[in-house]
Design a protein around this motif. Sequence first.
Motif, PDB file in Angstrom:
ATOM      1  N   PHE A   1       0.900  -1.119  -0.020  1.00 48.72           N
ATOM      2  CA  PHE A   1      -0.041  -0.244  -0.062  1.00 48.72           C
ATOM      3  C   PHE A   1       1.007   1.220   0.120  1.00 48.72           C
ATOM      4  O   PHE A   1       0.590   2.199  -0.609  1.00 48.72           O
ATOM      5  N   THR A   2       1.979   1.352   0.835  1.00 50.19           N
ATOM      6  CA  THR A   2       2.724   2.355   1.134  1.00 50.19           C
ATOM      7  C   THR A   2       3.564   2.525  -0.410  1.00 50.19           C
ATOM      8  O   THR A   2       3.578   3.791  -0.977  1.00 50.19           O
ATOM      9  N   MET A   3       3.875   1.445  -0.977  1.00 48.03           N
ATOM     10  CA  MET A   3       4.796   1.516  -2.392  1.00 48.03           C
ATOM     11  C   MET A   3       3.602   2.385  -3.574  1.00 48.03           C
ATOM     12  O   MET A   3       4.169   3.209  -4.140  1.00 48.03           O
ATOM     13  N   LEU A   4       2.508   1.633  -3.523  1.00 48.19           N
ATOM     14  CA  LEU A   4       1.581   2.228  -4.340  1.00 48.19           C
ATOM     15  C   LEU A   4       1.029   3.650  -3.974  1.00 48.19           C
ATOM     16  O   LEU A   4       0.939   4.394  -5.109  1.00 48.19           O
ATOM     17  N   LYS A   5       0.965   4.188  -2.804  1.00 54.99           N
ATOM     18  CA  LYS A   5       0.846   5.638  -2.652  1.00 54.99           C
ATOM     19  C   LYS A   5       2.005   6.526  -3.014  1.00 54.99           C
ATOM     20  O   LYS A   5       1.842   7.387  -3.600  1.00 54.99           O
ATOM     21  N   GLU A   6       3.026   6.016  -2.766  1.00 55.91           N
ATOM     22  CA  GLU A   6       4.182   6.692  -3.341  1.00 55.91           C
ATOM     23  C   GLU A   6       4.501   6.751  -4.907  1.00 55.91           C
ATOM     24  O   GLU A   6       4.857   7.908  -5.236  1.00 55.91           O
ATOM     25  N   GLN A   7       3.902   5.641  -5.421  1.00 59.03           N
ATOM     26  CA  GLN A   7       4.069   5.598  -6.975  1.00 59.03           C
ATOM     27  C   GLN A   7       2.927   6.540  -7.457  1.00 59.03           C
ATOM     28  O   GLN A   7       3.356   7.515  -8.413  1.00 59.03           O
ATOM     29  N   GLN A   8       1.918   6.663  -6.674  1.00 57.99           N
ATOM     30  CA  GLN A   8       0.718   7.729  -7.071  1.00 57.99           C
ATOM     31  C   GLN A   8       1.542   9.186  -6.920  1.00 57.99           C
ATOM     32  O   GLN A   8       1.005  10.078  -7.549  1.00 57.99           O
ATOM     33  N   CYS A   9       1.729   9.333  -5.897  1.00 55.67           N
ATOM     34  CA  CYS A   9       2.499  10.757  -5.553  1.00 55.67           C
ATOM     35  C   CYS A   9       3.475  10.977  -6.520  1.00 55.67           C
ATOM     36  O   CYS A   9       3.542  12.236  -7.076  1.00 55.67           O
ATOM     37  N   THR A  10       4.461  10.301  -6.887  1.00 49.10           N
ATOM     38  CA  THR A  10       5.358  10.508  -7.883  1.00 49.10           C
ATOM     39  C   THR A  10       4.693  10.917  -9.255  1.00 49.10           C
ATOM     40  O   THR A  10       5.281  11.819  -9.924  1.00 49.10           O
ATOM     41  N   LEU A  11       3.754  10.093  -9.620  1.00 50.76           N
ATOM     42  CA  LEU A  11       3.195  10.260 -11.097  1.00 50.76           C
ATOM     43  C   LEU A  11       2.334  11.555 -10.968  1.00 50.76           C
ATOM     44  O   LEU A  11       2.408  12.295 -11.960  1.00 50.76           O
TER      45      LEU A  11
END
Length: 56
Positions: free
Chosen positions: A18-28
């Motif tokens: 979940f944390t990794m997906l949230k970080e990807q979302q933020c970066t994108l």
Amino acid sequence: MDSNQMGNSSLDIRKTKFTMLKEQQCTLNMRIRLAMQLHDTQTQADLEVKLKEVLE
């Protein structure tokens, strides 16, 4: 390993994913904003497609 430890382990894995997906979302999102500022419509469109994949 007892069931409590296995339950905690799977919870940790879910938190990590979940944390990794949230970080990807933020970066994108940041990259999309930068593309918008630079008027780079092709990059913006590509990043929006990637963002949709992450959100699914």
